[in-house]
Design a protein around this motif. Structure first.
Motif, PDB file in Angstrom:
ATOM      1  N   ALA A   1      45.175  -5.482  48.485  1.00  0.00           N
ATOM      2  CA  ALA A   1      44.852  -4.068  48.222  1.00  0.00           C
ATOM      3  C   ALA A   1      43.876  -3.956  47.051  1.00  0.00           C
ATOM      4  O   ALA A   1      42.983  -3.097  47.056  1.00  0.00           O
ATOM      5  CB  ALA A   1      46.132  -3.280  47.938  1.00  0.00           C
ATOM      6  N   GLN A   2      44.052  -4.824  46.058  1.00  0.00           N
ATOM      7  CA  GLN A   2      43.143  -4.826  44.906  1.00  0.00           C
ATOM      8  C   GLN A   2      41.721  -5.183  45.338  1.00  0.00           C
ATOM      9  O   GLN A   2      40.751  -4.622  44.821  1.00  0.00           O
ATOM     10  CB  GLN A   2      43.634  -5.800  43.829  1.00  0.00           C
ATOM     11  CG  GLN A   2      44.905  -5.371  43.123  1.00  0.00           C
ATOM     12  CD  GLN A   2      44.737  -4.078  42.345  1.00  0.00           C
ATOM     13  OE1 GLN A   2      43.703  -3.814  41.760  1.00  0.00           O
ATOM     14  NE2 GLN A   2      45.772  -3.261  42.368  1.00  0.00           N
ATOM     15  N   VAL A   3      41.592  -6.084  46.309  1.00  0.00           N
ATOM     16  CA  VAL A   3      40.269  -6.476  46.819  1.00  0.00           C
ATOM     17  C   VAL A   3      39.572  -5.264  47.445  1.00  0.00           C
ATOM     18  O   VAL A   3      38.391  -5.005  47.196  1.00  0.00           O
ATOM     19  CB  VAL A   3      40.389  -7.640  47.837  1.00  0.00           C
ATOM     20  CG1 VAL A   3      39.055  -7.890  48.531  1.00  0.00           C
ATOM     21  CG2 VAL A   3      40.880  -8.898  47.143  1.00  0.00           C
ATOM     22  N   ALA A   4      40.318  -4.499  48.246  1.00  0.00           N
ATOM     23  CA  ALA A   4      39.746  -3.305  48.884  1.00  0.00           C
ATOM     24  C   ALA A   4      39.344  -2.275  47.834  1.00  0.00           C
ATOM     25  O   ALA A   4      38.276  -1.652  47.928  1.00  0.00           O
ATOM     26  CB  ALA A   4      40.743  -2.715  49.866  1.00  0.00           C
TER      27      ALA A   4
ATOM     28  N   LYS B   1      44.134  -8.043  37.824  1.00  0.00           N
ATOM     29  CA  LYS B   1      45.388  -7.749  38.544  1.00  0.00           C
ATOM     30  C   LYS B   1      45.453  -8.562  39.843  1.00  0.00           C
ATOM     31  O   LYS B   1      46.493  -9.128  40.183  1.00  0.00           O
ATOM     32  CB  LYS B   1      45.497  -6.261  38.872  1.00  0.00           C
ATOM     33  CG  LYS B   1      45.760  -5.368  37.697  1.00  0.00           C
ATOM     34  CD  LYS B   1      45.814  -3.930  38.190  1.00  0.00           C
ATOM     35  CE  LYS B   1      45.631  -2.936  37.093  1.00  0.00           C
ATOM     36  NZ  LYS B   1      45.584  -1.561  37.621  1.00  0.00           N
ATOM     37  N   LYS B   2      44.327  -8.584  40.545  1.00  0.00           N
ATOM     38  CA  LYS B   2      44.268  -9.320  41.813  1.00  0.00           C
ATOM     39  C   LYS B   2      44.635 -10.785  41.585  1.00  0.00           C
ATOM     40  O   LYS B   2      45.440 -11.368  42.323  1.00  0.00           O
ATOM     41  CB  LYS B   2      42.875  -9.193  42.434  1.00  0.00           C
ATOM     42  CG  LYS B   2      42.686 -10.021  43.707  1.00  0.00           C
ATOM     43  CD  LYS B   2      41.247  -9.987  44.171  1.00  0.00           C
ATOM     44  CE  LYS B   2      40.442 -10.858  43.242  1.00  0.00           C
ATOM     45  NZ  LYS B   2      39.074 -11.078  43.592  1.00  0.00           N
ATOM     46  N   HIS B   3      44.052 -11.371  40.565  1.00  0.00           N
ATOM     47  CA  HIS B   3      44.334 -12.779  40.277  1.00  0.00           C
ATOM     48  C   HIS B   3      45.794 -12.988  39.862  1.00  0.00           C
ATOM     49  O   HIS B   3      46.426 -13.973  40.277  1.00  0.00           O
ATOM     50  CB  HIS B   3      43.387 -13.315  39.215  1.00  0.00           C
ATOM     51  CG  HIS B   3      41.982 -13.466  39.688  1.00  0.00           C
ATOM     52  ND1 HIS B   3      41.619 -14.284  40.726  1.00  0.00           N
ATOM     53  CD2 HIS B   3      40.834 -12.863  39.282  1.00  0.00           C
ATOM     54  CE1 HIS B   3      40.328 -14.199  40.940  1.00  0.00           C
ATOM     55  NE2 HIS B   3      39.820 -13.336  40.074  1.00  0.00           N
ATOM     56  N   LEU B   4      46.325 -12.078  39.066  1.00  0.00           N
ATOM     57  CA  LEU B   4      47.724 -12.194  38.660  1.00  0.00           C
ATOM     58  C   LEU B   4      48.669 -12.074  39.858  1.00  0.00           C
ATOM     59  O   LEU B   4      49.617 -12.855  39.994  1.00  0.00           O
ATOM     60  CB  LEU B   4      48.075 -11.144  37.601  1.00  0.00           C
ATOM     61  CG  LEU B   4      47.473 -11.371  36.220  1.00  0.00           C
ATOM     62  CD1 LEU B   4      47.765 -10.187  35.307  1.00  0.00           C
ATOM     63  CD2 LEU B   4      47.982 -12.667  35.608  1.00  0.00           C
ATOM     64  N   TYR B   5      48.377 -11.099  40.733  1.00  0.00           N
ATOM     65  CA  TYR B   5      49.207 -10.963  41.939  1.00  0.00           C
ATOM     66  C   TYR B   5      49.055 -12.180  42.851  1.00  0.00           C
ATOM     67  O   TYR B   5      50.014 -12.627  43.483  1.00  0.00           O
ATOM     68  CB  TYR B   5      48.879  -9.670  42.707  1.00  0.00           C
ATOM     69  CG  TYR B   5      49.458  -8.434  42.069  1.00  0.00           C
ATOM     70  CD1 TYR B   5      50.838  -8.277  41.926  1.00  0.00           C
ATOM     71  CD2 TYR B   5      48.634  -7.409  41.620  1.00  0.00           C
ATOM     72  CE1 TYR B   5      51.379  -7.144  41.347  1.00  0.00           C
ATOM     73  CE2 TYR B   5      49.165  -6.270  41.037  1.00  0.00           C
ATOM     74  CZ  TYR B   5      50.531  -6.140  40.899  1.00  0.00           C
ATOM     75  OH  TYR B   5      51.066  -5.017  40.323  1.00  0.00           O
ATOM     76  N   GLY B   6      47.850 -12.710  42.911  1.00  0.00           N
ATOM     77  CA  GLY B   6      47.617 -13.920  43.711  1.00  0.00           C
ATOM     78  C   GLY B   6      48.410 -15.104  43.169  1.00  0.00           C
ATOM     79  O   GLY B   6      49.010 -15.867  43.942  1.00  0.00           O
TER      80      GLY B   6
END
Length: 188
Positions: free
Chosen positions: A106-109, A82-87
Motif C-alpha cells: 500500500a505504501q508503494v501505491a 515505512k515501506k522498508h520497515l513494513y517489508g
C-alpha cells in the motif's frame, strides 16, 4: 521622493499649455510634443509597474509551488521508510507477516501518487518562474522606454528655452526610440 507618472504628465501638460499661449508655432509644436511624450511616459510607467507586480506575484507563487513539492517529497521519503520497515517486519515472519506485506505494498501505491503530485507541483513552479522571468524582462524594457520618453520631455524643455529646432528633433528621436523599446517589451 516617489515617482508618479500621471502627476508628471499633468505637470508637463500644464507647462506646455503655458508655453502655447506665446502663439509661436515652434513653441506650440514643442508643447504638443511634450504633452504627447508625457502621456506616453505615464502609460509606459504604469505598464512598467504592472509588469513588476506580475513578476513578484509569479515568483511568490513559484515559491509556494516549490514548498508544496518539498512537503510532498518529504512525505514520499517518510512513506519509503515505512515501506522498508513494513517489508523488514514481513520478512521476519510471524503472525502479522501478511498484514505487514500488504501495508508495504500500500505504501508503494501511495508513493506513486505522491511522486506524481510532487512532480506536478514542480512543473507548476517551473511555469510560474517562466512567467515571472517574462514579466521581469518586460519590466526592464519598459523602464528603458519610460526613461527615454522622460528624457525626451526634458530635451523638449531645452528646445523651448533655447528655441532651437535640433533639440526638438532630438526629443522626437528619443520619444520614437522609447516607443520602439515599448514595442520590444511585448514582442520579445
Amino acid at each position: 521622493m516617489t515617482h508618479d507618472p500621471a502627476l508628471e504628465a499633468h505637470e508637463h501638460a500644464e507647462h506646455a499649455e503655458h508655453a502655447a499661449h506665446e502663439h509661436d508655432p515652434f513653441i506650440s509644436r514643442v508643447s504638443i510634443t511634450i504633452a504627447v511624450l508625457a502621456v506616453l511616459a505615464a502609460s509606459v510607467g504604469s505598464l512598467e509597474t504592472i509588469e513588476a507586480g506580475g513578476a513578484i506575484t509569479a515568483a511568490s507563487e513559484a515559491v509556494l509551488s516549490q514548498d508544496k513539492a518539498t512537503d510532498i517529497w518529504g512525505e514520499y521519503q517518510a512513506d519509503s521508510l515505512k515501506k522498508h520497515l513494513y517489508g523488514l517486519a514481513a520478512d521476519s515472519g510471524g503472525p502479522n507477516a501478511a498484514k505487514y506485506q500488504s501495508t508495504a505494498k500500500a505504501q508503494v501505491a501511495k508513493q506513486a501518487e505522491l511522486r506524481t503530485q510532487a512532480q506536478d507541483d514542480e512543473k507548476d513552479r517551473d511555469k510560474l518562474l517562466a512567467v515571472s522571468r517574462r514579466h521581469e524582462h518586460r519590466h526592464h524594457w519598459l523602464t528603458a522606454a519610460a526613461t527615454l520618453l522622460e528624457v525626451g520631455i526634458a530635451v523638449c524643455t531645452v528646445a523651448i528655452i533655447t528655441r532651437r529646432r535640433t533639440f526638438w528633433i532630438g526629443s522626437l528621436g528619443l520619444g520614437l526610440l522609447g516607443v520602439v523599446l515599448f514595442g520590444a517589451a511585448y514582442l520579445s
